[in-house]
Design a protein around this motif. Structure first.
Motif, PDB file in Angstrom:
ATOM      1  N   HIS A 171       0.828  -1.208   0.000  1.00  0.00           N
ATOM      2  CA  HIS A 171       0.000   0.000   0.000  1.00  0.00           C
ATOM      3  C   HIS A 171       0.862   1.257   0.000  1.00  0.00           C
ATOM      4  N   LEU A 172       1.874   1.295   0.890  1.00  0.00           N
ATOM      5  CA  LEU A 172       2.772   2.453   0.908  1.00  0.00           C
ATOM      6  C   LEU A 172       3.540   2.542  -0.403  1.00  0.00           C
ATOM      7  N   THR A 173       3.961   1.392  -0.941  1.00  0.00           N
ATOM      8  CA  THR A 173       4.689   1.376  -2.217  1.00  0.00           C
ATOM      9  C   THR A 173       3.843   1.978  -3.336  1.00  0.00           C
ATOM     10  N   SER A 174       2.579   1.603  -3.404  1.00  0.00           N
ATOM     11  CA  SER A 174       1.713   2.115  -4.473  1.00  0.00           C
ATOM     12  C   SER A 174       1.462   3.611  -4.319  1.00  0.00           C
ATOM     13  N   VAL A 175       1.291   4.089  -3.073  1.00  0.00           N
ATOM     14  CA  VAL A 175       1.040   5.516  -2.844  1.00  0.00           C
ATOM     15  C   VAL A 175       2.263   6.346  -3.233  1.00  0.00           C
ATOM     16  N   LEU A 176       3.447   5.922  -2.806  1.00  0.00           N
ATOM     17  CA  LEU A 176       4.660   6.682  -3.112  1.00  0.00           C
ATOM     18  C   LEU A 176       4.987   6.636  -4.606  1.00  0.00           C
ATOM     19  N   THR A 177       4.726   5.508  -5.246  1.00  0.00           N
ATOM     20  CA  THR A 177       4.943   5.414  -6.694  1.00  0.00           C
ATOM     21  C   THR A 177       3.983   6.333  -7.441  1.00  0.00           C
ATOM     22  N   TYR A 178       2.749   6.400  -6.964  1.00  0.00           N
ATOM     23  CA  TYR A 178       1.756   7.319  -7.561  1.00  0.00           C
ATOM     24  C   TYR A 178       2.217   8.761  -7.408  1.00  0.00           C
ATOM     25  N   PHE A 179       2.657   9.141  -6.206  1.00  0.00           N
ATOM     26  CA  PHE A 179       3.138  10.507  -5.983  1.00  0.00           C
ATOM     27  C   PHE A 179       4.314  10.832  -6.912  1.00  0.00           C
ATOM     28  N   SER A 180       5.202   9.869  -7.091  1.00  0.00           N
ATOM     29  CA  SER A 180       6.410  10.108  -7.871  1.00  0.00           C
ATOM     30  C   SER A 180       6.124  10.208  -9.361  1.00  0.00           C
ATOM     31  N   HIS A 181       5.354   9.257  -9.890  1.00  0.00           N
ATOM     32  CA  HIS A 181       5.250   9.127 -11.341  1.00  0.00           C
ATOM     33  C   HIS A 181       3.966   9.699 -11.944  1.00  0.00           C
ATOM     34  N   TYR A 182       2.986  10.005 -11.112  1.00  0.00           N
ATOM     35  CA  TYR A 182       1.791  10.666 -11.649  1.00  0.00           C
ATOM     36  C   TYR A 182       1.733  12.120 -11.188  1.00  0.00           C
ATOM     37  N   GLN A 183       1.980  12.363  -9.905  1.00  0.00           N
ATOM     38  CA  GLN A 183       2.009  13.738  -9.411  1.00  0.00           C
ATOM     39  C   GLN A 183       3.374  14.397  -9.611  1.00  0.00           C
ATOM     40  N   LEU A 184       4.362  13.609 -10.088  1.00  0.00           N
ATOM     41  CA  LEU A 184       5.689  14.116 -10.480  1.00  0.00           C
ATOM     42  C   LEU A 184       6.423  14.814  -9.337  1.00  0.00           C
ATOM     43  N   ILE A 185       6.338  14.241  -8.137  1.00  0.00           N
ATOM     44  CA  ILE A 185       7.073  14.772  -6.994  1.00  0.00           C
ATOM     45  C   ILE A 185       8.486  14.181  -7.009  1.00  0.00           C
ATOM     46  N   LYS A 191      10.885  12.044  -0.125  1.00  0.00           N
ATOM     47  CA  LYS A 191      11.474  11.600   1.140  1.00  0.00           C
ATOM     48  C   LYS A 191      10.991  12.495   2.287  1.00  0.00           C
ATOM     49  N   GLN A 192      10.971  13.821   2.034  1.00  0.00           N
ATOM     50  CA  GLN A 192      10.519  14.755   3.060  1.00  0.00           C
ATOM     51  C   GLN A 192       9.039  14.577   3.359  1.00  0.00           C
ATOM     52  N   LEU A 193       8.231  14.368   2.312  1.00  0.00           N
ATOM     53  CA  LEU A 193       6.793  14.148   2.481  1.00  0.00           C
ATOM     54  C   LEU A 193       6.529  12.914   3.335  1.00  0.00           C
ATOM     55  N   THR A 194       7.275  11.832   3.061  1.00  0.00           N
ATOM     56  CA  THR A 194       7.094  10.595   3.826  1.00  0.00           C
ATOM     57  C   THR A 194       7.439  10.805   5.288  1.00  0.00           C
ATOM     58  N   GLN A 204      16.355   7.288  -1.013  1.00  0.00           N
ATOM     59  CA  GLN A 204      16.099   7.419  -2.449  1.00  0.00           C
ATOM     60  C   GLN A 204      16.238   6.065  -3.142  1.00  0.00           C
ATOM     61  N   GLY A 205      17.175   5.239  -2.670  1.00  0.00           N
ATOM     62  CA  GLY A 205      17.333   3.904  -3.252  1.00  0.00           C
ATOM     63  C   GLY A 205      16.093   3.052  -3.071  1.00  0.00           C
ATOM     64  N   THR A 206      15.436   3.183  -1.908  1.00  0.00           N
ATOM     65  CA  THR A 206      14.198   2.432  -1.672  1.00  0.00           C
ATOM     66  C   THR A 206      13.109   2.878  -2.630  1.00  0.00           C
ATOM     67  N   LEU A 207      13.034   4.192  -2.884  1.00  0.00           N
ATOM     68  CA  LEU A 207      12.037   4.708  -3.828  1.00  0.00           C
ATOM     69  C   LEU A 207      12.299   4.175  -5.236  1.00  0.00           C
ATOM     70  N   VAL A 208      13.575   4.079  -5.615  1.00  0.00           N
ATOM     71  CA  VAL A 208      13.931   3.534  -6.933  1.00  0.00           C
ATOM     72  C   VAL A 208      13.499   2.065  -7.014  1.00  0.00           C
TER      73      VAL A 208
END
Length: 317
Positions: A171-185, A191-194, A204-208
């Motif tokens: 669930h957290l993975t899907s939310v952060l991926t959405y923020f990164s690749h759809y909302q372009l954060i 990292k700061q938002l989380t 950053q490596g975990t996000l990748v």
């Protein structure tokens, strides 16, 4: 020529005069052509300097800090919602998640106890809000049991997505991926938002790695989107600049009313279109901004974007 030089030529005879006049005529002709060429070049440069995203196919990013103006003409309608427009007013739900009852304990008039008095009426108000945002830690325990009959050691199976002693969940993975690749954060802001919202420190490596896992899971989805686009009667195609690791790339977009496919490539033209693989196999009508490489594909019908037509007409005017 000076006056004395002209007289000298005259005295030399008619042939010298003819030669002089012919030479001057040639020079005048060459100068006239030069002036004509420079005038054409000046007009071309003036036209280029006056081109914006409003009167040509240039993208809005080339306008700099100039204030853009929409080609849409003003209507006579009043501002705000129009007659017949269906709004989206916040409405009460039948079954709220939580009910908090506020009841008077004593009478404000005489001080009588109201604990056991039945209410005459209940007034309802509902607040729509987020619950406290914090990570929920679920511990999975795999028990090992030895069969009393054959003494075989049996181990309970963890869920497929639970592979490490500690990890972030889907669930957290899907939310952060959405923020990164759809909302372009960007990753640093993500990292700061989380940290601010979920009180979790993430690298950053975990996000990748989250992005890579989602990319693998979405391969069948991407294939399905391509199949639906190829089966449609018409497509819209476009490309816009983007940066990957600080290097200029191009985001190629292929879409219809229901499906959109994004494809990033370091090239803008035919090489990227071939690698994308949609347009080379498409048989319907493709709508685009008359980018030259699109016309290479003649198995489809080409239709040019009317927005770009309007810009070109404005430029001509």
């Amino acid at each position: 020529m000076s006056e004395s030089e002209i007289i000298k030529v005259y005295q030399e005879g008619i042939q010298s005069v003819i030669s002089l006049v012919q030479g001057l005529s040639t020079q005048i002709s060459e100068l006239s052509q030069t002036v004509s060429d420079l005038d054409a070049r000046l007009k071309k440069l003036e036209k280029q300097s006056n081109q914006t995203s409003q009167n040509s196919s240039l993208p809005p990013s080339t306008d700099g800090f100039k204030k853009t103006k929409s080609l849409r003409q003003p209507s006579n309608k009043k501002t705000g919602g129009q007659v017949g427009h269906q709004g989206s007013t916040l409405k009460m739900v039948k079954d709220p998640d939580l009910v908090v009852t506020h009841h008077p304990k004593t009478c404000q008039g005489c001080g009588c106890c109201l604990e056991n008095v039945e209410p005459q009426k209940t007034i309802r108000r509902q607040v729509f809000d987020l619950p406290s945002l914090r990570l929920q830690v679920t511990e999975h325990q795999s028990q090992i049991k030895v069969c009393p009959n054959c003494h075989f050691k049996n181990e309970g199976l963890f869920p497929k997505h639970v592979t490490q002693p500690t990890q972030y969940g889907p669930h957290l993975t899907s939310v952060l991926t959405y923020f990164s690749h759809y909302q372009l954060i960007p990753f640093n802001r993500l990292k700061q938002l989380t940290q601010d919202i979920f009180k979790a420190t993430i690298s950053q490596g975990t996000l990748v790695n989250m992005t890579k896992r989602c990319d693998e899971l979405l391969e069948t989805t991407e294939a399905s989107i391509k199949e639906n686009l190829l089966a449609s009667n018409h497509l819209h195609v476009d490309e816009t600049g983007c940066y990957v690791n600080g290097k200029r790339h191009w985001l190629h977009v292929t879409s219809n009313q229901k499906f959109t496919h994004y494809f990033v490539h370091e090239k803008r033209g035919s090489q990227a279109i071939e690698a994308n693989g949609i347009l080379p196999s498409f048989k319907g009508t493709v709508i685009h901004d008359h980018w030259t490489p699109y016309f290479k594909y003649d198995d489809c019908t080409h239709a040019l974007c009317n927005v770009h037509h309007l810009r070109e007409f404005k430029g001509i005017i």
